[in-house]
Design an enzyme around this catalytic site. Structure first.
Site, PDB file in Angstrom:
ATOM      1  N   GLU A 248      66.731  44.862  12.823  1.00  0.00           N
ATOM      2  CA  GLU A 248      67.413  43.456  13.458  1.00  0.00           C
ATOM      3  C   GLU A 248      68.638  43.018  12.602  1.00  0.00           C
ATOM      4  OE1 GLU A 248      63.575  41.661  12.963  1.00  0.00           O
ATOM      5  OE2 GLU A 248      63.026  41.841  15.119  1.00  0.00           O
ATOM      6  N   GLU A 331      59.466  46.974  19.220  1.00  0.00           N
ATOM      7  CA  GLU A 331      58.428  46.226  18.489  1.00  0.00           C
ATOM      8  C   GLU A 331      57.690  45.384  19.444  1.00  0.00           C
ATOM      9  OE1 GLU A 331      59.533  43.950  14.888  1.00  0.00           O
ATOM     10  OE2 GLU A 331      60.296  45.572  14.139  1.00  0.00           O
TER      11      GLU A 331
END
Length: 724
Positions: A248, A331
């Site tokens: 991320e 995710e």
């Protein structure tokens, strides 16, 4: 010479040109033009100088194969699927036509995050079998740098850090692996997976950037890690189908040179026969900064369960090359993390299952985060921050995450069943039956007894019994300490007086302040301690000396606890200890000695053997005079023996205790803090127990249970409530 590349898309042509140059295949083509022309198919004509070369894209690839230069690999996801052929015995995992292909057939990833480092290794197989029973075909895991390189010259790949053993087991069970190698991983893990010794490097490192010194250390780490992974790549008959770099990154920075360096390094070590991917939130600004367009790196996305997956995947497609964007939620949040002082995070099973169904209905791939959370044993749990570095939110020891497979392996829950039903609708194969739940037992209550004050055995439990001299307090990391506690000791200066103000503007994370020496009104050879108070990073930075003591020259002790380094956000650079001057009435106190008390993995044997008569004598004296002052032994160790006929999973309940650390047979179970909650009990897997006597030791920092009892139960307890 490269004009034939116009038969491909611009991004495909750029990649192939680069590969030909880097492998030397361009020289081969120039030297073998006659051979090349033999592959003429009429699909296109390319000119190289005055030489006419007519060949199809697949002929180019065949020619490259014949030269020993391998272009077909994961990069074949840039080619139309009709050009892809496989040897009968070859293993391949690639992307084409916005689809994952496994051995030439379309493949949907049904995966789940299951972290080997949060599970006792003897239970790896049990948890993986439960993953298969849910209907999954893949697992995803991070690789924490700090687990495997805790010190600059020390590497660890044994026991719970045996990554290769884990990969072998995954393969044996017929699952695939998506490996997330960092160097930063987040994961609610201490320092986001970075080793703490990075904080001691000078000049100060700029983490997650193209800082040359930082990249040098990353390269050195990957030079050790990645060669261990290569034999387990899918193309080498192993289970690893994809490797993620960073995590991320678009939520943190925008240093493209940094990301390009990681890509180049991983390609140099892993080769081209693996999908390299990134994960970012499905927001344009995050993907713009976190993806590595034009490099052949695949961009995956994550997003909250309430978001529209079709919109998220449409955004994802904008940041992948043409034909290179199979929809993947890497995710999918089955639950959420919990901080101390919060209610236990839980999500509705039916709502979660419906969100999963919306993703799979789009023919997308998905990875459940988490499939099974496990436990932050020892001092491995991380922390978060809010809008400032003082807005500090440490994570609890359990990483149950409200996942479908509970911390202790439980699957008899609504969420497991609801997700399994959804997954079954999108799979042609029936999942296997799960293994039986490991035996669990409530061993009942156990009374502890006091061993010793931490102060009285300081010389035995600190890494250097003489301490380290320093003019001003400095961080844990500057004295090469990773975790645990650090004690700063000095004498109060001559201007100290009753009511003097002590101020520490930067304490990471919790400091207990004591003064000791001869107390007015008493004559004893025992050291007396007065607890002045506690300073907390998130709440207070000032205390006042009590009025009932003569203070000049008295010993000042400040015990600082590291409660977990920040693992996410702009304040991830998070050294521990006292990070500012200690002011007494606005004047800095100088001339300190620090004592490192790491207690990181094993409890020092002296704690298990100590019999401290002085502690007992002092405790009696203090009890007799408790109405005359706030006297204490300070943080203390308590011990008990649990006799077990046959080891079984159990939970240690510390209801009635305050705050501290628990050790079983020398193993650090983690931090406890029932006065804040919500966690009241702590998972103990059976492999940590012996048949016979088992030694439990608590380091209680504040106030022990009145009767010194603990309880071993057969179920978790999150009913404790408090707040930070």
């Amino acid at each position: 010479m490269y004009m034939w590349l116009d038969r491909f898309s611009p991004s495909e042509g750029l990649y192939l040109r680069d590969r030909l140059q880097r492998t030397g295949c361009d020289e081969f083509l120039a030297a073998n033009r006659t051979k090349a022309s033999g592959f003429e198919t009429g699909r296109g004509r390319a000119l190289s100088g005055s030489f006419a070369l007519t060949m199809s894209p697949i002929a180019i690839l065949l020619l490259v194969f014949s030269s020993g230069c391998l272009v077909y690999s994961v990069k074949s996801h840039l080619l139309p699927s009709e050009y892809i052929e496989n040897d009968a015995g070859a293993k391949s995992f690639y992307i084409a036509n916005d689809t994952f292909y496994k051995d030439g057939s379309p493949f949907r990833i049904l995966g789940g995050d299951l972290h080997y480092f949060r599970i006792h290794p003897q239970y790896w197989e049990d948890r993986l079998q439960r993953a298969k029973a849910l209907g999954l075909n893949s697992v995803q895991t991070y690789v924490p740098w700090n687990l495997h390189q805790p010190q600059p010259e020390k590497f660890n790949f044994e026991g719970g850090a045996n990554l290769e053993g884990y990969l072998k087991l995954v393969q044996k069970l017929g699952l695939l692996v998506m490996l997330r190698i960092g160097p930063y991983i987040c994961a609610e893990w201490d320092f986001g997976g970075f080793p703490a010794w990075l904080l001691a490097v000078r000049p100060e490192l700029s983490l997650r950037t193209s800082d040359p010194q930082y990249l040098k250390l990353v390269d050195a780490w990957w030079d050790v890690l990645i060669p261990k992974i290569v034999p387990y790549l899918y193309c080498h008959q192993g289970p690893v189908i994809m490797v993620q770099i960073e995590n991320e990154y678009g939520s943190f920075g925008a240093d493209r040179s940094y990301m390009e360096h990681l890509v180049a390094k991983v390609r140099a070590l892993l080769g081209e026969d693996i999908i390299v991917y990134t994960t970012d939130g499905a927001v344009s600004i995050n993907l713009e900064h976190g993806s590595v367009e034009g490099s052949g790196v695949y961009t995956a996305v994550d997003f909250p369960t309430e978001w529209d997956p079709a919109t998220a995947f449409a955004i994802q497609k904008q940041y992948n090359a043409r034909g290179n964007s199979p929809s993947l939620s890497s995710e999918f949040y089955t639950g959420w993390l919990t901080h101390w002082g919060e209610q236990l995070a839980q999500t509705d099973p039916e709502y979660t299952a419906a969100a999963l169904d919306r993703i799979l209905y789009l023919n997308a791939s998905v990875v459940l985060y988490m499939l099974h959370g496990g436990t932050n044993f020892g001092f491995t749990s991380g922390s978060n921050t809010g809008s400032s570095v003082h807005d500090f939110l440490p994570d609890i020891t359990s990483y149950d995450y409200d996942a479908p497979i509970g911390e202790a392996g439980d699957i008899d829950n609504r969420k497991f069943q609801a997700l399994k039903a959804v997954l079954a609708r999108y799979s042609l194969e029936s999942p296997p039956s799960p293994p039986p739940l490991p035996t669990r037992k409530a061993f009942g209550p156990l009374q502890l007894y006091k061993l010793s004050s931490l102060f009285h055995i300081l010389e035995y439990i600190s890494t250097d019994p003489r301490g380290v001299l320093m003019d001003q307090p400095s961080s844990m990391e500057t004295v090469h300490q990773i975790s645990g506690f650090i004690l700063y000791r000095t004498n109060l200066p001559s201007h100290a007086k009753a009511g003097s103000k002590i101020c520490i503007s930067k304490v990471h994370d919790r400091a207990q302040v004591f003064i000791s020496g001869i107390v007015e009104g008493y004559e004893t050879t025992s050291t007396r301690y007065i607890h002045v108070g506690t300073l907390e990073r998130w709440s207070s930075d000032t205390l006042w000396l009590p009025s009932n003591v003569t203070v000049p020259g008295l010993q000042l002790d400040i015990l600082v606890e590291n409660m977990g380094r920040v693992n996410y956000g702009p304040f991830v650079y998070d050294p521990k200890g006292i990070l500012s001057a200690v002011l007494l009435d606005e004047t800095p106190i100088v001339d300190w000695i620090s004592f490192s008390i790491p207690l990181d993995s094993k409890l020092p044997p002296v704690v298990e053997r100590v019999s401290d008569r002085k502690t007992e004598r002092t405790s009696r004296a203090l009890a007799e005079n408790c109405d005359k002052g706030n006297y204490t032994d300070g943080p203390s160790f308590y011990r008990g023996l649990l006799t077990v006929e046959k080891p079984a999973d159990t939970f240690l309940s510390v209801v009635g205790w305050s705050k501290g650390v628990a050790f079983l047979n020398g193993f650090n179970l983690g931090r406890y803090w029932p006065v804040k909650g919500p966690q009241c009990s702590y998972y103990i897997p059976a492999p940590l127990l012996y048949a016979g006597d088992n030694e439990l030791i608590l380091l209680e920092l504040d106030n022990p249970s009145t009767d010194l009892w603990v309880n071993f139960t057969d179920a978790p307890d999150y009913s404790c409530h408090g707040s930070l």
